[in-house]
Design a protein around this motif. Structure first.
Motif, PDB file in Angstrom:
ATOM      1  N   THR A  47     108.215 -15.116  44.621  1.00 52.27           N
ATOM      2  CA  THR A  47     108.684 -14.563  43.350  1.00 52.27           C
ATOM      3  C   THR A  47     107.580 -13.693  42.767  1.00 52.27           C
ATOM      4  OG1 THR A  47     107.962 -16.633  42.323  1.00 52.27           O
ATOM      5  CG2 THR A  47     110.304 -16.425  42.803  1.00 52.27           C
ATOM      6  N   PRO A  48     107.923 -12.806  41.825  1.00 55.08           N
ATOM      7  CA  PRO A  48     106.886 -11.948  41.244  1.00 55.08           C
ATOM      8  C   PRO A  48     105.755 -12.778  40.636  1.00 55.08           C
ATOM      9  CG  PRO A  48     109.061 -11.179  40.619  1.00 55.08           C
ATOM     10  CD  PRO A  48     109.263 -12.496  41.297  1.00 55.08           C
ATOM     11  N   PRO A  49     104.522 -12.317  40.734  1.00 56.30           N
ATOM     12  CA  PRO A  49     103.400 -13.069  40.169  1.00 56.30           C
ATOM     13  C   PRO A  49     103.537 -13.227  38.662  1.00 56.30           C
ATOM     14  CG  PRO A  49     102.705 -10.874  40.851  1.00 56.30           C
ATOM     15  CD  PRO A  49     104.078 -11.062  41.365  1.00 56.30           C
ATOM     16  N   MET A  50     103.067 -14.373  38.170  1.00 53.45           N
ATOM     17  CA  MET A  50     103.080 -14.669  36.742  1.00 53.45           C
ATOM     18  C   MET A  50     101.684 -15.042  36.278  1.00 53.45           C
ATOM     19  SD  MET A  50     106.430 -17.151  36.319  1.00 53.45           S
ATOM     20  CE  MET A  50     106.126 -17.388  34.563  1.00 53.45           C
ATOM     21  N   LYS A  51     101.455 -14.898  34.981  1.00 56.43           N
ATOM     22  CA  LYS A  51     100.203 -15.356  34.386  1.00 56.43           C
ATOM     23  C   LYS A  51     100.548 -16.379  33.300  1.00 56.43           C
ATOM     24  CE  LYS A  51      96.890 -12.408  33.690  1.00 56.43           C
ATOM     25  NZ  LYS A  51      96.066 -11.301  33.112  1.00 56.43           N
ATOM     26  N   ILE A  52     100.082 -17.617  33.486  1.00 57.79           N
ATOM     27  CA  ILE A  52     100.368 -18.700  32.540  1.00 57.79           C
ATOM     28  C   ILE A  52      99.051 -19.268  32.025  1.00 57.79           C
ATOM     29  CG2 ILE A  52     101.289 -21.045  32.302  1.00 57.79           C
ATOM     30  CD1 ILE A  52     103.463 -20.276  34.311  1.00 57.79           C
ATOM     31  N   ALA A  53      98.954 -19.420  30.715  1.00 61.03           N
ATOM     32  CA  ALA A  53      97.748 -19.961  30.099  1.00 61.03           C
ATOM     33  C   ALA A  53      98.041 -21.309  29.453  1.00 61.03           C
ATOM     34  CB  ALA A  53      97.204 -18.997  29.056  1.00 61.03           C
ATOM     35  N   MET A  54      97.085 -22.225  29.572  1.00 62.93           N
ATOM     36  CA  MET A  54      97.160 -23.529  28.922  1.00 62.93           C
ATOM     37  C   MET A  54      96.021 -23.643  27.926  1.00 62.93           C
ATOM     38  SD  MET A  54      96.888 -27.371  30.622  1.00 62.93           S
ATOM     39  CE  MET A  54      98.476 -27.287  31.451  1.00 62.93           C
ATOM     40  N   VAL A  55      96.347 -24.056  26.695  1.00 62.59           N
ATOM     41  CA  VAL A  55      95.334 -24.251  25.660  1.00 62.59           C
ATOM     42  C   VAL A  55      95.508 -25.658  25.085  1.00 62.59           C
ATOM     43  CG1 VAL A  55      94.321 -23.406  23.527  1.00 62.59           C
ATOM     44  CG2 VAL A  55      95.413 -21.794  25.093  1.00 62.59           C
ATOM     45  N   THR A  56      94.485 -26.491  25.232  1.00 63.84           N
ATOM     46  CA  THR A  56      94.581 -27.868  24.768  1.00 63.84           C
ATOM     47  C   THR A  56      93.492 -28.188  23.754  1.00 63.84           C
ATOM     48  OG1 THR A  56      93.076 -28.944  26.361  1.00 63.84           O
ATOM     49  CG2 THR A  56      95.305 -28.416  27.137  1.00 63.84           C
ATOM     50  N   HIS A  57      93.576 -29.414  23.232  1.00 60.21           N
ATOM     51  CA  HIS A  57      92.612 -29.885  22.237  1.00 60.21           C
ATOM     52  C   HIS A  57      91.518 -30.730  22.873  1.00 60.21           C
ATOM     53  CE1 HIS A  57      95.531 -33.162  22.687  1.00 60.21           C
ATOM     54  NE2 HIS A  57      94.537 -33.970  22.385  1.00 60.21           N
ATOM     55  N   SER A  58      91.308 -30.585  24.154  1.00 59.40           N
ATOM     56  CA  SER A  58      90.335 -31.415  24.862  1.00 59.40           C
ATOM     57  C   SER A  58      88.935 -31.287  24.278  1.00 59.40           C
ATOM     58  CB  SER A  58      90.296 -31.019  26.345  1.00 59.40           C
ATOM     59  OG  SER A  58      89.262 -31.704  27.021  1.00 59.40           O
ATOM     60  N   GLY A  59      88.273 -32.433  24.149  1.00 58.75           N
ATOM     61  CA  GLY A  59      86.866 -32.441  23.792  1.00 58.75           C
ATOM     62  C   GLY A  59      86.016 -32.444  25.044  1.00 58.75           C
ATOM     63  N   GLU A  60      84.762 -32.165  24.905  1.00 57.10           N
ATOM     64  CA  GLU A  60      83.862 -32.105  26.053  1.00 57.10           C
ATOM     65  C   GLU A  60      83.791 -33.463  26.751  1.00 57.10           C
ATOM     66  OE1 GLU A  60      79.188 -30.924  26.922  1.00 57.10           O
ATOM     67  OE2 GLU A  60      80.139 -30.368  25.023  1.00 57.10           O
ATOM     68  N   GLY A  61      83.931 -33.447  28.077  1.00 56.52           N
ATOM     69  CA  GLY A  61      83.803 -34.670  28.861  1.00 56.52           C
ATOM     70  C   GLY A  61      85.040 -35.530  28.925  1.00 56.52           C
ATOM     71  N   ASP A  62      86.188 -35.046  28.414  1.00 60.73           N
ATOM     72  CA  ASP A  62      87.419 -35.833  28.441  1.00 60.73           C
ATOM     73  C   ASP A  62      88.096 -35.665  29.800  1.00 60.73           C
ATOM     74  OD1 ASP A  62      89.834 -37.097  28.039  1.00 60.73           O
ATOM     75  OD2 ASP A  62      90.108 -36.328  26.012  1.00 60.73           O
ATOM     76  N   THR A  63      87.983 -36.678  30.641  1.00 59.10           N
ATOM     77  CA  THR A  63      88.490 -36.599  32.013  1.00 59.10           C
ATOM     78  C   THR A  63      90.007 -36.512  32.081  1.00 59.10           C
ATOM     79  OG1 THR A  63      88.446 -39.021  32.171  1.00 59.10           O
ATOM     80  CG2 THR A  63      86.506 -37.820  32.963  1.00 59.10           C
ATOM     81  N   PHE A  64      90.698 -36.928  31.039  1.00 61.56           N
ATOM     82  CA  PHE A  64      92.159 -36.849  31.012  1.00 61.56           C
ATOM     83  C   PHE A  64      92.622 -35.428  31.313  1.00 61.56           C
ATOM     84  CE2 PHE A  64      96.113 -35.878  28.852  1.00 61.56           C
ATOM     85  CZ  PHE A  64      96.928 -36.959  29.144  1.00 61.56           C
ATOM     86  N   TRP A  65      91.958 -34.458  30.677  1.00 64.13           N
ATOM     87  CA  TRP A  65      92.404 -33.077  30.816  1.00 64.13           C
ATOM     88  C   TRP A  65      92.038 -32.470  32.161  1.00 64.13           C
ATOM     89  CZ3 TRP A  65      96.168 -31.648  27.917  1.00 64.13           C
ATOM     90  CH2 TRP A  65      96.352 -32.313  26.695  1.00 64.13           C
ATOM     91  N   ASP A  66      91.071 -33.049  32.845  1.00 66.28           N
ATOM     92  CA  ASP A  66      90.787 -32.632  34.223  1.00 66.28           C
ATOM     93  C   ASP A  66      91.996 -32.919  35.105  1.00 66.28           C
ATOM     94  OD1 ASP A  66      88.223 -31.950  33.432  1.00 66.28           O
ATOM     95  OD2 ASP A  66      87.333 -33.842  34.105  1.00 66.28           O
TER      96      ASP A  66
END
Length: 336
Positions: free
Chosen positions: A50-69
């Protein structure tokens, strides 16, 4: 692994949605023997034509929060499969998170994935995104704000139900006083979790705010509370890294309190195995990232809206030491 009874119906619906999603997304992957060979890498496949897409994710992660990894791991695998250029940024402060979202609107991305920990701070910029024709999927936090803000859908767990599941479990375990550790002040999801614990718990609950981006400070605060509150017989942390901090604080305080936590990572599974933690709440962060990217791809290429606009639940499920054998290989590779 036990799913809370109150969420059973909605969880089942979410699983059906996920299965349907997998069938459609399968068109962009490969089948047969090749699929079996790739199954252990967390859900990848041949890149979509399919045609290429650009998707961005912006979260409230703090430094060192492994959940968001783990969330990012899921998103990246879906992006590789869907021919998507995946971008990620995070800031625990609502104002800065809004600025990051605006920067991606300025880049004219094809879709946005946003967490709503501080919903009012990002409300206006999400409205700008939707007005510009950029579809938004919300994940993890602020489910009740997702639809009013114009998002396609929300992917995550019901935080109140998750908190109630913890409260019920603590009551079954005969606990009397719980310390609920909030590692980010103003985060609506964390407040909902503690409120849910308080609602369903047969004992008393005291909240403790700590500086989540400063782990030594967080550990000291928990230790001081355990030293002064000898009647605290359980600590509930709201993120995996703070479980380890609480285990350390418990030892320093000479406390007998049981440590329990929201969220999984490799360390939590090891702590469950060593019986340093009683149980954990799994909301499947990998699935939140994976499904969010996949939904935006499906929406663009097939007009789909996952869950019909209703929240798609990825949890909660309570995990104990009995579940460790099934989870170890997944947490070791960073997908659970």
């Amino acid at each position: 692994m036990r799913t809370n009874r109150k969420a059973a119906g909605r969880t089942a619906a979410a699983l059906l949605t996920a299965c349907a999603l997998a069938l459609v997304a399968g068109c962009s992957g490969s089948g047969g023997k090749d699929s079996e060979d790739k199954a252990d890498d967390g859900g990848g496949g041949t890149k979509a034509k399919t045609p290429p897409m650009k998707i961005a994710m912006v979260t409230h992660s703090g430094e060192g929060d492994t959940f968001w990894d783990i969330v990012q791991s899921g998103a990246e695998v879906a992006a590789a499969k869907d021919n998507v250029d995946f971008l990620y940024a995070a800031n625990k402060e609502g104002k800065e998170q809004a600025q990051l979202i605006q920067s991606y609107i300025d880049q004219d991305v094809d879709g946005l994935v946003v967490s709503l920990a501080k919903p009012e701070a990002v409300k206006a910029v999400i409205a700008k995104a939707t007005a510009a024709g950029i579809p938004v999927v919300t994940i993890n936090s602020g489910a009740e704000f997702s639809k009013p803000f114009g998002a396609l859908s929300h992917i995550g767990q019901d935080e109140a139900i998750a908190g109630e599941a913890v409260g019920e479990e603590l009551t079954k375990r005969g606990k009397k006083k719980a310390l609920c550790v909030i590692h980010e002040q103003g985060n609506v999801s964390l407040e909902e979790r503690c409120a849910g614990v308080k609602k369903a718990f047969g004992g008393t609950v005291e909240n403790l705010n700590v500086e989540g981006t400063n782990m030594p400070s967080s550990t000291s605060s928990i230790e001081a509370k355990l030293q002064s509150g000898k009647d605290i017989d359980t600590v509930v942390t709201l993120g995996a890294p703070f479980a380890a901090a609480s285990v350390k604080a418990k030892a320093g305080a000479g406390s007998g309190a049981e440590i329990n936590t929201f969220d999984l990572n490799e360390d939590v599974v090891k702590q469950l195995k060593a019986k340093e933690i009683g149980f954990a709440v799994d909301q499947q962060p990998y699935l939140q990232g994976y499904l969010a990217v996949d939904e935006l791809w499906l929406n663009k290429n097939n007009g789909n809206v996952v869950g019909g606009g209703k929240p798609v639940l990825t949890g909660p499920a309570l995990v104990t030491e009995k579940d460790v054998p099934a989870l170890e290989k997944f947490t070791a590779r960073g997908t659970r």
